[in-house]
Enzyme design. Structure first.
Site, PDB file in Angstrom:
ATOM      1  N   THR A 134       0.861  -1.176   0.000  1.00 19.91           N
ATOM      2  CA  THR A 134       0.000   0.000   0.000  1.00 19.91           C
ATOM      3  C   THR A 134       0.899   1.227   0.000  1.00 19.91           C
ATOM      4  OG1 THR A 134      -2.001   0.933   0.984  1.00 19.91           O
ATOM      5  CG2 THR A 134      -0.214   0.452   2.491  1.00 19.91           C
TER       6      THR A 134
ATOM      7  N   SER B 107       1.133   5.422  -7.667  1.00 20.76           N
ATOM      8  CA  SER B 107       0.250   4.370  -8.194  1.00 20.76           C
ATOM      9  C   SER B 107       0.600   3.987  -9.624  1.00 20.76           C
ATOM     10  CB  SER B 107      -1.220   4.791  -8.089  1.00 20.76           C
ATOM     11  OG  SER B 107      -1.540   5.804  -9.014  1.00 20.76           O
TER      12      SER B 107
ATOM     13  N   CYS C 102       4.114   1.698  -8.550  1.00 18.87           N
ATOM     14  CA  CYS C 102       4.014   0.563  -7.624  1.00 18.87           C
ATOM     15  C   CYS C 102       2.779  -0.280  -7.943  1.00 18.87           C
ATOM     16  CB  CYS C 102       3.943   1.069  -6.181  1.00 18.87           C
ATOM     17  SG  CYS C 102       3.770  -0.255  -4.974  1.00 18.87           S
TER      18      CYS C 102
ATOM     19  N   THR D 182      -0.209  -0.419  -5.369  1.00 21.03           N
ATOM     20  CA  THR D 182      -0.856   0.854  -5.044  1.00 21.03           C
ATOM     21  C   THR D 182      -1.800   1.226  -6.173  1.00 21.03           C
ATOM     22  OG1 THR D 182       1.118   1.582  -3.831  1.00 21.03           O
ATOM     23  CG2 THR D 182      -0.412   3.300  -4.528  1.00 21.03           C
TER      24      THR D 182
END
EC number: 3.4.25.2
Length: 185
Positions: free
Chosen positions: A12, A168, A171, A174
């Site tokens: 996350t 985002s 990753c 994410t």
């Protein structure tokens, strides 16, 4: 991206940005089980109000573990009203020394609008430099992006949202489904 590449970090991204008298904490909504996305709209940023004292918290790691830690933080805040640093240090001490809590796998970002901390299971209560705190698998990407925007005209929320968008994109753990909480100093 193997878990070993980010030891102690989890799938996350959470970021806290302090700018212009406000702190914004933003977190993505993706929950992954191995290589599979289980949920895309989890809320990993929460507002606590023990005794009317507002605190915003974001967490990375196991949800059950994070909720256990948030409950303990809330109890510490009730015992030390208005003293986020003291409550954070007390939580970190318990987390490091209690045999049950030592097994919890999570990291926290906490703020009351003036103070901003990262709390870890290693007993760390870190006040980040440059008014930015970031944790999780995409934390370094979000941190770098936010640092590059801090001197711009963007407010704290815009910096946090744009940094999360960049994280985002990079990753795989994410997503762009954000929960954002703002708290004033």
């Amino acid at each position: 991206m193997a878990k070993e590449e980010f030891p102690g970090w989890h799938g996350t991204t959470i970021i806290g940005v302090r700018k212009g008298g406000k702190v914004v904490v933003a977190g993505d909504g993706q929950v992954s089980l191995g290589p599979t996305v289980i949920k895309g709209s989890a809320r990993k940023v929460r507002r606590l109000s023990p005794g009317g004292y507002d605190v915003v918290c974001g967490f990375a790691g196991s949800t059950a573990d994070a909720f256990t830690l948030l409950e303990r933080l809330e109890a510490k805040l009730e015992a030390t009203p208005g003293q986020l640093q003291r409550a954070s240090v007390e939580l970190a001490k318990d987390w490091r020394t209690d045999k049950y809590l030592q097994k919890l796998e999570a990291m926290l970002i906490v703020t009351d609008g003036s103070e901003l901390y990262i709390i870890t299971g290693a007993g760390d209560v870190l006040e980040p430099e440059h008014d930015i705190a970031a944790i999780g698998s995409g934390g370094n990407f979000a941190l770098a992006a936010a640092r590059g925007m801090m001197d711009s005209d963007k407010d704290a929320e815009a910096v946090a949202r744009d940094a999360m968008a960049i994280a985002s994109d990079i990753c795989v753990y994410t997503n762009g489904n954000l929960t954002v909480e703002t708290i004033s100093a």
